[in-house]
Enzyme design. Structure first.
Site, PDB file in Angstrom:
ATOM      1  N   GLY D 148       4.620 -22.560  24.049  1.00 43.90           N
ATOM      2  CA  GLY D 148       4.263 -23.007  25.389  1.00 43.90           C
ATOM      3  C   GLY D 148       5.151 -24.156  25.840  1.00 43.90           C
ATOM      4  O   GLY D 148       5.878 -24.769  25.040  1.00 43.90           O
ATOM      5  N   CYS D 149       5.089 -24.451  27.131  1.00 41.58           N
ATOM      6  CA  CYS D 149       5.981 -25.466  27.694  1.00 41.58           C
ATOM      7  C   CYS D 149       5.619 -26.865  27.188  1.00 41.58           C
ATOM      8  O   CYS D 149       6.464 -27.568  26.615  1.00 41.58           O
ATOM      9  CB  CYS D 149       5.949 -25.405  29.213  1.00 41.58           C
ATOM     10  SG  CYS D 149       4.309 -25.390  29.967  1.00 41.58           S
ATOM     11  N   TYR D 150       4.365 -27.272  27.390  1.00 40.88           N
ATOM     12  CA  TYR D 150       3.962 -28.582  26.880  1.00 40.88           C
ATOM     13  C   TYR D 150       4.182 -28.680  25.366  1.00 40.88           C
ATOM     14  O   TYR D 150       4.733 -29.684  24.886  1.00 40.88           O
ATOM     15  CB  TYR D 150       2.492 -28.852  27.194  1.00 40.88           C
ATOM     16  CG  TYR D 150       2.167 -29.193  28.631  1.00 40.88           C
ATOM     17  CD1 TYR D 150       2.745 -30.284  29.262  1.00 40.88           C
ATOM     18  CD2 TYR D 150       1.248 -28.439  29.339  1.00 40.88           C
ATOM     19  CE1 TYR D 150       2.414 -30.613  30.569  1.00 40.88           C
ATOM     20  CE2 TYR D 150       0.914 -28.758  30.648  1.00 40.88           C
ATOM     21  CZ  TYR D 150       1.498 -29.849  31.264  1.00 40.88           C
ATOM     22  OH  TYR D 150       1.163 -30.173  32.555  1.00 40.88           O
TER      23      TYR D 150
END
Lengths: 345, 345, 345, 345
Positions: D148-150
């Site tokens: 995921g991005c975070y």
């Protein structure tokens, strides 16, 4: 009518004072100074004020200022402290929106502001004007040091936790974010729209001038020194501050009473709004308004209290709080001129 | 106190009405309806209103509405026209912020809005509420059709030119730009921040619903049919409209008297501000305020008059103008509740 | 490998040249000058270039520059014209991104740029580098004057209409909008995020430096003088220009063949994209890319052709077009280094 | 040439994959699926791709996908896990950009994603594709779960601290901020420009789906369970994530060697850039690029390490990292197609 003077009116806090005071029923702005723009009508510089003010900027003059009932300083640091002794001697009352009188430790002040303090007497006498903490002292103060924008958002959010000794005071973290107006209205490349737009960054992460102010306020609330880490960030918007605060509960069972504790602490505060547990305050919900809205959060299996606190940096973080302080000093209804809801959307 | 009802309160014009009316000294909002959100406190949906309203959304009910002194419709088109006959029969007075009663030619209305008009009687009787044009008729009107946002900015800027027959009415161009709140508060992909942010585009360039409204208003001002080209654009901001208007002077010598002509035309208008020749009005100079600011320009050796006109699409372009109309209808001071300066920055 | 020098590399067109050239397979940047920042690594000023360039800014030096195969000037006006005679004498080839060599009438130049022109010889010899018009002359040019950002968007959109004599050349209107990077990277108060954010305005509406450049280009396309009104606007975004163009068809029946005409005109142009009739080009569809996208519109019963044309002001409006010109001058594939699609969203 | 298929191409990660792959020299996109838009040319939906792709969206079909060398899933959670068994059986290799295969504990997955996991076999076999941690396993993986991005921004910043046991693993705080594209391309009211623009807020502060993913990754790096608090925030911009990370050094003397430690850890990583101590990475410095830039900070008298880490959520946080993983899986140069610098400004 309270006769008001404003020193240094060409910045964002200056125009914001004028905006707010224009609807204040008990105030007349009798002078607004600017060395660089003396002679220019304020409405020529700030067209939102067309039709609201006939006033022009004038050269600062102590005698004229001393004739006012109240003087606001909206100047860069270093200006107010030089004029203060003379103004105080003349009996003026002052709300200083600059940083000159916020810190009690003048060595710390000198370190962070890069010059010796020139008015130690008034630095000592000045009341640090966070109404939610020292309202009674503000009432009679001759000189009120208006708190900084970040320190307002951060202190209000931490207060109930520290005043009640619920959290470890050595492990406070304040991750704060501000719109670009917080940097003032000077022609710096780094604050151009071309630099700030569509980007996000931390700044001052190794140390920012508001850190000692926050530390001073939180230590006072805790009753002893605190350890606080403060990192400000720049948001591609004009107004608004959000501070996400992290503190470690000494006793996780206290989570159950935190919401009530916060609501009790601020029940009589006209400008602090404790939202329901788990809410996410938005900066736009306080845009143009003197409110601080905050909400509490807890993550599963964690002893960390999370507080999200929002203000408009130019209002509760500057000009609005200054007017609130003025209302207190002149025994007016504290909300006078500050009743309008925020501009949303 | 005027007892006000609002139909359709969950959109941007709804919350803006509530924001403005919360500081209006002579108004109580007694009901606000929403079919989808009935039961929800308005302050839960719009947190800027926390502390200002206790009201919750309710199901729309003609009887309740008819008991109000004034009803605002802040609904999508097609809603007001269906409720209007019953409400009018009950003696209610209405300011309709939707498009239902703006056009006099109902064939044109049906074409642009994709449905037959269901209240031709009231379409005929409705007063198109641009106070700067028909203030006296608004005073006694039972039903006021509040002008659209673009049409307000465009008409005000062209009025003095057309009323005085100074320009070629067949060659009018209005290049207009709006913030995203103009598209309303519905979950459309095209209006996501991810789509609108950091981008700019024209839309509706082959024809937009506000074109016939603009044409109707300008034709009335000119005293005969006009040829007008209108292209709206989407600006990556929340509020504000700027319209740049182009018209060809019949006699270029008239340039010398245009500024005086505009100033005279709007001298007594509390909400129209003709800025000095060559100024550039900014949308932020009217953000949150009910003003229209405009300025005139001429380029060397040209017979084209350029007018730049700005409003806040949610205020003078919607809720503010609606309150202005209400003030007129109830013989109040026209500026009541609308005095605060714009939020700048 | 083409050895490239860049004069004046600290502005937005400078960093954009570096960004584009870093992926160009046939180019080495051998020097980049800046008087104020000499000695600073370019990647320290522009962190997106970290890992891409080891280069530091150096003092400008004619000998070093003359040793390059090509020199780009990314300087404020007035700089290139002073260095040009010496550089030209040394045999250098130059693409000048500044305004110094764009206008053929040097009296007009002097009026708009506030100084006499100091290199009339090269002003005459310079090729105005709009490849879609004068590709063949660019091939062999020693000095190419890279077109301005607005003039590129405006000229490309009007070209097919004027070249074919389809519209009234005395009644052209170009309403153009630009992101803030177009104003450059200097610390001006008016370009702060706090001033530009969440606002929109026209500027230079009484006359802008790009007006004579546009007039010159359109007159050449029309084969005789044109009357053009040009109003630029400032959009709260970083990159992008949209120009909405209005022209009056001499014969409205020509509407039927306009789309085909535009498509034919640009069929072989690698960087001009005629979208389907009635499309609305977005600036983000060309962000970071060297494309101009445009679309045609007509409103009912109107003889006005509307063209909406978008570019990235820093790419097709500056650095990208400069690299396109370089490719042509060095007989490379015209699209080399310019193939990547725009960044959307 | 690697024949690539993309499942679910109408979201932001889909268009970003297409943008990146269009300049990848060794890849052909042979199909891109969308149930809702089957038949529509991708360039009609995403105009930045005009001229780059002739492809149209097609109905997803396992046989066609299995014939590709690599399949990217850019779908909402729940889709990939249902198609995976059949695809895997057919021998396809997959990089899944969704959340379906990121968590090893499927009870946790079920809790956070609100449905039981339907492919436990492949959840176990999937490699969590953070190249900086498990490059070798990615090389031979049949199924890569793209982080995921975070989690990407947070893990990279904490890695050197945890791998070396330098900080208290029970007191990690990650305060992260993202642009609006992170919420995807669906018509939600809360993500309208009118809601997101000019405002800032925390969201998911009581618990966000990326929290268990972050906890899993950090625990693996630490070699035992960690206590991490993660609060995401929404920034009024389109792209970019900044994570400010706080950790408590066990031994403050270690501050002296942190910078070297970080530089050593990432010296050979083509996409991780450790900036000088005290720097402030900006999200625009990675816009459109596959880089993670980070910098370390310390505040006076503090034992808290502060790391600021930035990525483009759609690139290193999604499509770029997916292409990086593909390059590794197919033994290509890891940077292929990912060399271009970020778009600044």
């Amino acid at each position: 009518m309270i006769k008001v003077g404003i020193v240094g009116g060409t910045g964002y806090t200056g125009v914001e004072l004028l905006r707010i005071l224009s609807v204040h029923p008990d105030v007349t702005v009798s002078c607004i100074t600017s060395r660089s723009e003396a002679g220019m009508p304020v409405a020529d510089m700030f067209p939102n004020l067309r039709g609201h003010y006939d006033l022009a900027f004038s050269e600062p003059d102590v005698k004229t200022l001393a004739a006012c009932d109240l003087v606001f300083f909206a100047t860069p640091h270093g200006v107010a402290m030089r004029m203060m002794p003379e103004l105080m001697a003349a009996g003026a009352r002052v709300v200083d929106l600059s940083a000159d009188f916020r810190l009690k430790d003048l060595d710390v002040w000198a370190t962070w502001y890069g010059m010796p303090h020139e008015s130690p007497e008034w630095a000592e006498k000045a009341i640090y004007g966070l109404p939610e903490v020292v309202r009674d002292q503000i009432r009679t103060a001759q000189l009120v040091a208006n708190p900084g924008c970040y320190p307002t958002a951060v202190q209000l959010g931490f207060l109930p936790l520290l005043e009640n000794g619920l959290v470890d005071p050595s492990r406070l973290i304040a991750d704060a974010k501000s719109g670009a107006s917080g940097a003032g209205r000077q022609g710096k490349i780094g604050m151009l729209h071309g630099e700030v737009g569509e980007s996000f960054k931390a700044y001052g992460a190794s140390g920012h001038r508001h850190l000692p102010e926050i530390r001073q306020g939180l230590s006072q609330a805790a009753g002893s020194g605190v350890g606080v880490t403060f990192v400000p960030h720049l948001v591609p918007m004009v107004r608004g501050i959000e501070a996400t605060l992290y503190a470690e509960l000494r006793n996780p069972a206290d989570f159950d009473r935190l919401q009530a504790l916060f609501e009790d602490r601020f029940r009589d505060e006209p400008f602090v709004d404790v939202m329901p547990f788990g809410s996410h305050p938005e900066t736009r919900s306080v845009r143009g308004a003197n409110n601080c809205r905050m909400a509490l959060h807890r993550q599963e299996q964690s002893s960390i209290v999370i507080v999200s606190s929002v203000i408009d940096n130019l209002v509760k973080g500057a000009a609005g709080q200054a007017v609130q302080n003025m209302n207190i000093m002149f025994d007016l209804k504290e909300t006078l001129g500050l009743e309008a809801p925020a501009l949303l959307p």
